[in-house]
Design a protein around this motif. Structure first.
Motif, PDB file in Angstrom:
ATOM      1  N   TYR A 190     -18.734   6.707  65.101  1.00 32.47           N
ATOM      2  CA  TYR A 190     -18.807   7.003  63.751  1.00 32.47           C
ATOM      3  C   TYR A 190     -19.205   5.414  63.208  1.00 32.47           C
ATOM      4  O   TYR A 190     -19.616   4.968  61.370  1.00 32.47           O
ATOM      5  CB  TYR A 190     -17.580   5.834  63.821  1.00 32.47           C
ATOM      6  N   SER A 191     -19.525   4.461  63.697  1.00 34.90           N
ATOM      7  CA  SER A 191     -20.290   3.145  63.126  1.00 34.90           C
ATOM      8  C   SER A 191     -22.316   3.087  63.538  1.00 34.90           C
ATOM      9  O   SER A 191     -22.339   2.371  63.850  1.00 34.90           O
ATOM     10  CB  SER A 191     -19.201   2.338  63.751  1.00 34.90           C
ATOM     11  N   ASP A 192     -22.393   4.131  63.589  1.00 36.68           N
ATOM     12  CA  ASP A 192     -24.063   4.549  64.140  1.00 36.68           C
ATOM     13  C   ASP A 192     -24.682   5.259  63.592  1.00 36.68           C
ATOM     14  O   ASP A 192     -24.034   6.773  63.900  1.00 36.68           O
ATOM     15  CB  ASP A 192     -24.335   3.687  65.827  1.00 36.68           C
ATOM     16  N   LEU A 193     -26.056   4.883  63.802  1.00 40.03           N
ATOM     17  CA  LEU A 193     -27.108   6.030  64.274  1.00 40.03           C
ATOM     18  C   LEU A 193     -28.205   5.904  65.186  1.00 40.03           C
ATOM     19  O   LEU A 193     -28.593   4.688  65.343  1.00 40.03           O
ATOM     20  CB  LEU A 193     -28.102   6.114  62.528  1.00 40.03           C
ATOM     21  N   VAL A 194     -28.944   6.924  65.624  1.00 40.34           N
ATOM     22  CA  VAL A 194     -29.978   7.204  66.615  1.00 40.34           C
ATOM     23  C   VAL A 194     -30.870   7.774  65.369  1.00 40.34           C
ATOM     24  O   VAL A 194     -30.820   9.392  65.019  1.00 40.34           O
ATOM     25  CB  VAL A 194     -29.953   7.739  67.479  1.00 40.34           C
ATOM     26  N   VAL A 195     -32.482   7.646  65.558  1.00 42.56           N
ATOM     27  CA  VAL A 195     -33.278   8.373  65.371  1.00 42.56           C
ATOM     28  C   VAL A 195     -33.834   9.600  66.581  1.00 42.56           C
ATOM     29  O   VAL A 195     -34.340   9.417  67.974  1.00 42.56           O
ATOM     30  CB  VAL A 195     -34.248   7.157  65.101  1.00 42.56           C
ATOM     31  N   ASP A 196     -33.851  10.416  66.296  1.00 41.37           N
ATOM     32  CA  ASP A 196     -34.448  11.657  67.699  1.00 41.37           C
ATOM     33  C   ASP A 196     -35.799  12.053  66.808  1.00 41.37           C
ATOM     34  O   ASP A 196     -35.556  12.815  65.485  1.00 41.37           O
ATOM     35  CB  ASP A 196     -33.817  13.263  67.455  1.00 41.37           C
ATOM     36  N   TYR A 197     -36.627  11.287  67.669  1.00 39.16           N
ATOM     37  CA  TYR A 197     -38.170  11.664  67.070  1.00 39.16           C
ATOM     38  C   TYR A 197     -38.786  13.152  67.303  1.00 39.16           C
ATOM     39  O   TYR A 197     -40.014  13.687  66.425  1.00 39.16           O
ATOM     40  CB  TYR A 197     -39.377  11.195  67.577  1.00 39.16           C
ATOM     41  N   ARG A 198     -37.548  14.134  67.607  1.00 36.13           N
ATOM     42  CA  ARG A 198     -38.442  15.183  67.588  1.00 36.13           C
ATOM     43  C   ARG A 198     -37.837  16.156  66.043  1.00 36.13           C
ATOM     44  O   ARG A 198     -38.514  17.191  65.875  1.00 36.13           O
ATOM     45  CB  ARG A 198     -38.030  16.187  68.591  1.00 36.13           C
ATOM     46  N   ASN A 199     -37.169  15.397  65.104  1.00 34.48           N
ATOM     47  CA  ASN A 199     -37.260  15.575  64.081  1.00 34.48           C
ATOM     48  C   ASN A 199     -38.354  15.414  63.147  1.00 34.48           C
ATOM     49  O   ASN A 199     -38.329  16.509  62.660  1.00 34.48           O
ATOM     50  CB  ASN A 199     -36.038  14.829  63.168  1.00 34.48           C
ATOM     51  N   ILE A 200     -38.912  14.729  63.091  1.00 34.03           N
ATOM     52  CA  ILE A 200     -40.827  15.008  62.717  1.00 34.03           C
ATOM     53  C   ILE A 200     -41.708  16.049  63.011  1.00 34.03           C
ATOM     54  O   ILE A 200     -41.945  16.116  61.689  1.00 34.03           O
ATOM     55  CB  ILE A 200     -40.955  12.849  62.738  1.00 34.03           C
ATOM     56  N   VAL A 201     -41.811  16.410  64.160  1.00 37.08           N
ATOM     57  CA  VAL A 201     -42.302  16.715  64.886  1.00 37.08           C
ATOM     58  C   VAL A 201     -41.597  18.325  64.307  1.00 37.08           C
ATOM     59  O   VAL A 201     -42.364  19.191  63.298  1.00 37.08           O
ATOM     60  CB  VAL A 201     -41.804  16.879  66.163  1.00 37.08           C
ATOM     61  N   ASP A 202     -40.359  18.676  64.260  1.00 37.02           N
ATOM     62  CA  ASP A 202     -39.994  19.899  63.684  1.00 37.02           C
ATOM     63  C   ASP A 202     -40.523  20.244  62.051  1.00 37.02           C
ATOM     64  O   ASP A 202     -40.651  21.134  61.829  1.00 37.02           O
ATOM     65  CB  ASP A 202     -38.290  19.550  63.930  1.00 37.02           C
ATOM     66  N   MET A 203     -39.730  19.292  61.610  1.00 38.49           N
ATOM     67  CA  MET A 203     -39.852  19.207  59.968  1.00 38.49           C
ATOM     68  C   MET A 203     -41.758  19.355  59.186  1.00 38.49           C
ATOM     69  O   MET A 203     -42.005  20.115  58.989  1.00 38.49           O
ATOM     70  CB  MET A 203     -39.194  18.120  59.075  1.00 38.49           C
ATOM     71  N   LYS A 204     -42.459  18.541  60.051  1.00 35.91           N
ATOM     72  CA  LYS A 204     -43.801  19.085  59.842  1.00 35.91           C
ATOM     73  C   LYS A 204     -44.470  20.546  59.885  1.00 35.91           C
ATOM     74  O   LYS A 204     -45.614  20.509  59.151  1.00 35.91           O
ATOM     75  CB  LYS A 204     -44.793  18.774  60.977  1.00 35.91           C
ATOM     76  N   VAL A 205     -44.125  21.582  60.837  1.00 38.23           N
ATOM     77  CA  VAL A 205     -43.867  23.035  60.135  1.00 38.23           C
ATOM     78  C   VAL A 205     -43.866  23.027  58.909  1.00 38.23           C
ATOM     79  O   VAL A 205     -44.104  24.822  58.178  1.00 38.23           O
ATOM     80  CB  VAL A 205     -43.543  23.618  61.302  1.00 38.23           C
ATOM     81  N   PHE A 206     -42.815  22.735  58.029  1.00 32.39           N
ATOM     82  CA  PHE A 206     -42.312  23.153  56.819  1.00 32.39           C
ATOM     83  C   PHE A 206     -43.506  22.325  55.558  1.00 32.39           C
ATOM     84  O   PHE A 206     -44.425  21.563  56.096  1.00 32.39           O
ATOM     85  CB  PHE A 206     -41.092  22.340  56.233  1.00 32.39           C
ATOM     86  N   ASP A 207     -43.764  22.863  54.546  1.00 34.83           N
ATOM     87  CA  ASP A 207     -44.527  23.177  53.506  1.00 34.83           C
ATOM     88  C   ASP A 207     -44.038  21.376  52.638  1.00 34.83           C
ATOM     89  O   ASP A 207     -43.953  21.342  51.964  1.00 34.83           O
ATOM     90  CB  ASP A 207     -44.757  24.068  52.254  1.00 34.83           C
ATOM     91  N   ALA A 208     -44.168  20.201  53.569  1.00 35.48           N
ATOM     92  CA  ALA A 208     -43.934  18.959  53.451  1.00 35.48           C
ATOM     93  C   ALA A 208     -44.594  18.024  53.398  1.00 35.48           C
ATOM     94  O   ALA A 208     -45.109  18.442  54.994  1.00 35.48           O
ATOM     95  CB  ALA A 208     -41.980  19.343  53.497  1.00 35.48           C
ATOM     96  N   GLN A 230     -27.907  12.945  57.761  1.00 33.93           N
ATOM     97  CA  GLN A 230     -27.394  12.089  59.459  1.00 33.93           C
ATOM     98  C   GLN A 230     -26.620  13.007  59.494  1.00 33.93           C
ATOM     99  O   GLN A 230     -26.466  13.118  61.081  1.00 33.93           O
ATOM    100  CB  GLN A 230     -26.597  10.743  58.830  1.00 33.93           C
ATOM    101  N   PHE A 231     -26.679  14.027  59.184  1.00 31.87           N
ATOM    102  CA  PHE A 231     -25.860  15.404  60.047  1.00 31.87           C
ATOM    103  C   PHE A 231     -27.029  16.574  60.136  1.00 31.87           C
ATOM    104  O   PHE A 231     -25.584  17.556  60.710  1.00 31.87           O
ATOM    105  CB  PHE A 231     -24.222  15.670  59.446  1.00 31.87           C
ATOM    106  N   MET A 232     -27.615  17.185  60.250  1.00 25.87           N
ATOM    107  CA  MET A 232     -28.406  17.644  60.053  1.00 25.87           C
ATOM    108  C   MET A 232     -29.932  17.947  61.478  1.00 25.87           C
ATOM    109  O   MET A 232     -30.135  16.415  61.325  1.00 25.87           O
ATOM    110  CB  MET A 232     -29.127  18.677  58.597  1.00 25.87           C
ATOM    111  N   SER A 233     -30.219  18.307  61.514  1.00 24.93           N
ATOM    112  CA  SER A 233     -31.523  18.497  62.368  1.00 24.93           C
ATOM    113  C   SER A 233     -32.548  18.689  61.569  1.00 24.93           C
ATOM    114  O   SER A 233     -32.674  18.941  60.357  1.00 24.93           O
ATOM    115  CB  SER A 233     -31.693  20.258  63.228  1.00 24.93           C
ATOM    116  N   GLY A 234     -34.111  18.680  61.898  1.00 20.57           N
ATOM    117  CA  GLY A 234     -35.047  18.378  61.546  1.00 20.57           C
ATOM    118  C   GLY A 234     -35.171  19.812  60.935  1.00 20.57           C
ATOM    119  O   GLY A 234     -35.459  20.048  59.682  1.00 20.57           O
TER     120      GLY A 234
END
Length: 269
Positions: free
Chosen positions: A170-188, A136-140
């Motif tokens: 402190y008590s919520d999360l937000v989804v940044d859909y750029r993370n999905i795009v960013d992670m798709k460049v890896f072998d995963a 929750q503390f990291m970028s894609g």
């Protein structure tokens, strides 16, 4: 490129990791698996049964943690054998990797532990597929190092990266859909966790809250931006689930959601 499970099932559809948050009993696990297998077989969705054999990250000391490691793992193995589907469960410490690998097909690294080098290495050494939840503390973009750690131990390892939101206050999360795009460049393969991304953590009651009414919104957006798979925790009675009931999808609502998602996948593909 087809993902691991798309290749296995010769499917161009997204794949699904779904099941209860925790293994509560054999009967409940079988009930949920039977229901989801029937739906996913009809819709042509590659399916992986999910259930945590033990919950290590609990807010309160007296929260439910499991029914016993060996019993829960044996139920996971039985589900996989009876329904002919892969299974996935979490591990939390290095010594758990070899134990869990005897029962399941995919080892999942919890978000808070995604930087634990020895844990990633232990999972890779089993030869099982590894699903790493993004912290929750990291970028894609930063999750490439987690993939690298697994691949250094086992270059042939099948790796999944799962987006589950970022801390927002402190008590919520937000989804940044750029993370999905960013992670798709890896072998995963890239997965969207549609339930934990809607958690409301750190509640003063000591019980994590959630926004399950938005699960469909999160899932549809993830498919639209190219997620390979979805992670959805589901239960026939979320209000009485022993773990994370506040953000689980009611089992009766899963079929309609998956039907909608298949249609979206067809359009974006």
């Amino acid at each position: 490129m087809k993902s691991l499970f798309q290749k296995k099932y010769n499917s161009n559809n997204f794949f699904l990791l779904a099941g209860p948050c925790a293994i509560e009993s054999r009967d409940l696990a079988m009930q949920i698996a039977e229901k989801i297998v029937g739906i996913t077989d009809r819709l042509g969705i590659p399916y992986v049964f999910k259930g945590s054999y033990r919950k290590a990250n609990r807010t309160k000391a007296d929260s439910f943690t499991g029914i016993g490691d060996e019993l829960a793992l044996s139920i996971l193995k039985e589900v996989g054998e009876q329904f002919g589907v892969p299974t996935v469960t979490d591990i939390h410490e290095t010594h758990e990797a070899a134990l869990a690998a005897r029962y399941v097909d995919v080892l999942q690294i919890p978000a808070f532990l995604c930087r634990q080098t020895e844990l990633l290495a232990a999972a890779a050494q089993t030869g099982k597929a590894v699903n790493i939840k993004k912290g929750q503390f990291m970028s894609g973009a930063s999750m490439g190092f987690a993939v690298e750690k697994v691949k250094m131990e086992n270059p042939e390892a099948n790796v999944m990266l799962t987006e589950r939101g970022n801390s927002f206050g402190y008590s919520d999360l937000v989804v940044d859909y750029r993370n999905i795009v960013d992670m798709k460049v890896f072998d995963a393969d890239v997965v969207m966790d549609c339930t934990h991304s809607l958690q409301r953590p750190n509640q003063t009651s000591g019980v994590t809250g959630g926004n399950p009414e938005l699960i469909g919104t999160i899932a549809k957006a993830a498919i639209a931006v190219g997620a390979d798979g979805l992670f959805i925790e589901t239960h026939p009675d979320p209000a009485n689930a022993k773990s994370d009931g506040a953000n689980m999808l009611h089992l009766d609502k899963l079929e309609k959601l998956l039907e909608d998602l298949v249609r979206i996948r067809e359009v974006v593909s």
